[in-house]
Enzyme design. Structure first.
Site, PDB file in Angstrom:
ATOM      1  N   ASP A  68     -63.352-104.912 -18.321  1.00  0.00           N
ATOM      2  CA  ASP A  68     -62.023-105.492 -18.144  1.00  0.00           C
ATOM      3  C   ASP A  68     -61.474-106.043 -19.474  1.00  0.00           C
ATOM      4  O   ASP A  68     -62.093-106.918 -20.094  1.00  0.00           O
ATOM      5  CB  ASP A  68     -62.162-106.610 -17.093  1.00  0.00           C
ATOM      6  CG  ASP A  68     -60.841-107.056 -16.528  1.00  0.00           C
ATOM      7  OD1 ASP A  68     -59.793-106.727 -17.100  1.00  0.00           O
ATOM      8  OD2 ASP A  68     -60.864-107.762 -15.505  1.00  0.00           O
TER       9      ASP A  68
ATOM     10  N   ASP B 259     -53.217-106.246 -10.931  1.00  0.00           N
ATOM     11  CA  ASP B 259     -54.110-106.538  -9.794  1.00  0.00           C
ATOM     12  C   ASP B 259     -53.426-106.396  -8.434  1.00  0.00           C
ATOM     13  O   ASP B 259     -52.324-106.889  -8.220  1.00  0.00           O
ATOM     14  CB  ASP B 259     -54.628-107.976  -9.899  1.00  0.00           C
ATOM     15  CG  ASP B 259     -55.622-108.142 -11.034  1.00  0.00           C
ATOM     16  OD1 ASP B 259     -55.735-107.226 -11.871  1.00  0.00           O
ATOM     17  OD2 ASP B 259     -56.272-109.188 -11.075  1.00  0.00           O
TER      18      ASP B 259
HETATM   19  C1  GLA Z   1     -58.886-109.093 -13.661  1.00  0.00           C
HETATM   20  C2  GLA Z   1     -59.169-107.795 -12.918  1.00  0.00           C
HETATM   21  C3  GLA Z   1     -59.612-108.116 -11.494  1.00  0.00           C
HETATM   22  C4  GLA Z   1     -60.863-108.992 -11.542  1.00  0.00           C
HETATM   23  C5  GLA Z   1     -60.599-110.242 -12.358  1.00  0.00           C
HETATM   24  C6  GLA Z   1     -61.873-111.036 -12.588  1.00  0.00           C
HETATM   25  O1  GLA Z   1     -57.806-109.790 -13.146  1.00  0.00           O
HETATM   26  O2  GLA Z   1     -58.045-106.969 -12.923  1.00  0.00           O
HETATM   27  O3  GLA Z   1     -59.870-106.929 -10.775  1.00  0.00           O
HETATM   28  O4  GLA Z   1     -61.918-108.254 -12.068  1.00  0.00           O
HETATM   29  O5  GLA Z   1     -60.060-109.924 -13.631  1.00  0.00           O
HETATM   30  O6  GLA Z   1     -61.675-112.143 -13.399  1.00  0.00           O
END
Ligand code: GLA
Length: 413
Positions: A163, A234
């Site tokens: 990420d 997200d």
């Molecule tokens: C980001 C990602 C999510 C999750 C969070 C965890 O927002 O897009 O899917 O993994 O981080 O902190």
């Protein structure tokens, strides 16, 4: 308590980051390596499993992961094809003097946990990022890529979600403040670095890119060993978010195929206040999109109707179709959309989605077979009722708000 403080900071960091991720304009594409299918031989069909984030967020513990693995077996999800049990953010502790990353107190023994998940015939995934910190503010892999990849392999990890998070601010913006193209090159190099580190372990590890679709990631991720890549910000457990994501998948179908998939984010089926129709439509559309099916709900407290949606074998078979051809929007009529997906052996999946907030009977919708390239009546199976159906030209289709008709036509004419 240290953890409570970290969590509060994490939520703050996450909120700030999520805003940035969702509002930042997509930078223009840098010069990309030509895409090629990754050679790690995993994810020949979109990965299926469960991930801790959408329900547990930062609260997830070793116990939750074990309980979820148990439930995947006892609810029939394993038999339906769910394999990966993925730990998302907040498992990380501190690095020691040699740079080795340790788990925090929520995960006392990662190797033992991986062994437990494997003993159930399942696989285990973990989470990190190219920056110094994850989105929740925990230690990430910057300058420790090789060491971390080897650590994951030594634990028996089968899947890594990587990420972007703090890498954006700490490296891209810090090193190339006014040069978007240079920022993108730094990002691509960071994903490449971890891809090579994973490959060097010799362990087949699914490599999942999470950088929200920036810089047309679908064009360059496969060449870097990416098996899937997030295409958007997200997902949230509400219809607005789910439909918004569906709408953002236009034009991406050609980038998906065996070993490399567009990832419209994990499932919210069973979360939030989604109605049954919305849960069904969400799951059906992810199947039409050849999306990874990573459930994100509270498995020990799953309602039977949610279990039934997640284990509908006919719908899963659409998602997992061997041809690996992602579905596309055939046409829209008002707020009703008709999507098609070509399947192995010449079959066709047709989805009629009522994206509007009214029941379609108030705005009659008639299905045009001609617009789908079909000629005359088509015999098929309604994958939610399980009944044989015949689709005729101009068939009136009545759907509740946010509901879907999903039909598989075995031999389209
Ligand atoms: C980001 C990602 C999510 C999750 C969070 C965890 O927002 O897009 O899917 O993994 O981080 O902190």
């Amino acid at each position: 308590m240290r953890f409570t403080t970290s969590l509060a900071l994490a939520v703050l960091a996450l909120t700030t980051f999520t805003l940035t991720a969702q509002t930042a304009p997509k930078p223009s594409a840098a010069t990309h390596a030509k895409a090629a299918a990754p050679s790690n031989a995993v994810a020949q069909t979109p990965p299926m499993g469960w991930n801790s984030w959408n329900f547990f967020f930062g609260k997830v513990t070793d116990k939750d992961i074990r309980a979820s693995a148990d439930q995947i077996v006892s609810t029939g999800m394993k038999d339906a094809g769910y394999v990966y049990v993925n730990i998302d953010d907040t498992w990380e502790g501190e690095r020691d003097a040699s740079g080795v990353l340790h788990t925090n107190s929520k995960f006392p023994d990662m190797k033992a946990l991986a062994d437990y998940v494997h003993s159930k015939g399942l696989k285990i995934g973990i989470y990190s990022g190219p920056g110094s910190k994850t989105c929740a503010g925990f230690a990430a892999s910057l300058d420790h890529e090789t060491q971390d990849a080897q650590l994951y392999a030594s634990w028996g990890i089968d899947y890594l979600k990587y990420d972007l998070c703090s890498f954006h601010k700490d490296v891209m913006q810090a090193q190339a403040p006014d040069d978007k193209a240079a920022q993108m090159r730094l990002m691509i190099a960071a994903y490449d670095k971890m891809g090579k580190a994973l490959k060097a372990t010799g362990r087949p590890i699914v490599y999942s890119f999470c950088q929200y679709g920036w810089d047309s990631v679908w064009e360059w991720a496969p060449a870097l060993g990416g098996n899937l890549w997030r295409t958007t910000g997200d997902v949230q457990p509400n219809w607005g978010s789910i439909y918004d994501i569906i709408s953002q998948q236009q034009g991406l179908a050609k980038y998906a195929g065996p070993g490399h998939w567009n990832d419209p984010d994990m499932l919210e089926v069973g979360n939030g206040k989604l109605t049954l129709a919305e849960n069904r439509a969400h799951f059906s559309m992810w199947a039409m999109l050849a999306a990874p099916l990573l459930a994100g709900n509270d498995l020990p407290n799953m309602k039977p109707e949610i279990n039934a949606i997640l284990t509908n074998k006919d719908v899963i078979a659409i998602d997992q179709d061997k041809l690996g051809k992602q579905g596309t929007l055939a046409y829209a009529d008002g707020e009703v959309e008709v999507w098609t997906r070509h399947l192995a052996g010449g079959s066709l999946a047709v989805a009629v989605l009522n994206a509007g907030s009214d029941r379609v009977s108030t705005h009659p919708f008639h299905l045009s077979l001609a617009k789908l390239g079909l000629h005359g009546p088509q015999k098929g199976k309604n994958l939610w009722s399980g009944k044989e159906v015949e689709l005729t030209d101009n068939l009136p289709v009545e759907l509740a708000s946010h509901d879907i008709l999903l039909v598989k036509i075995a031999s389209p004419k």
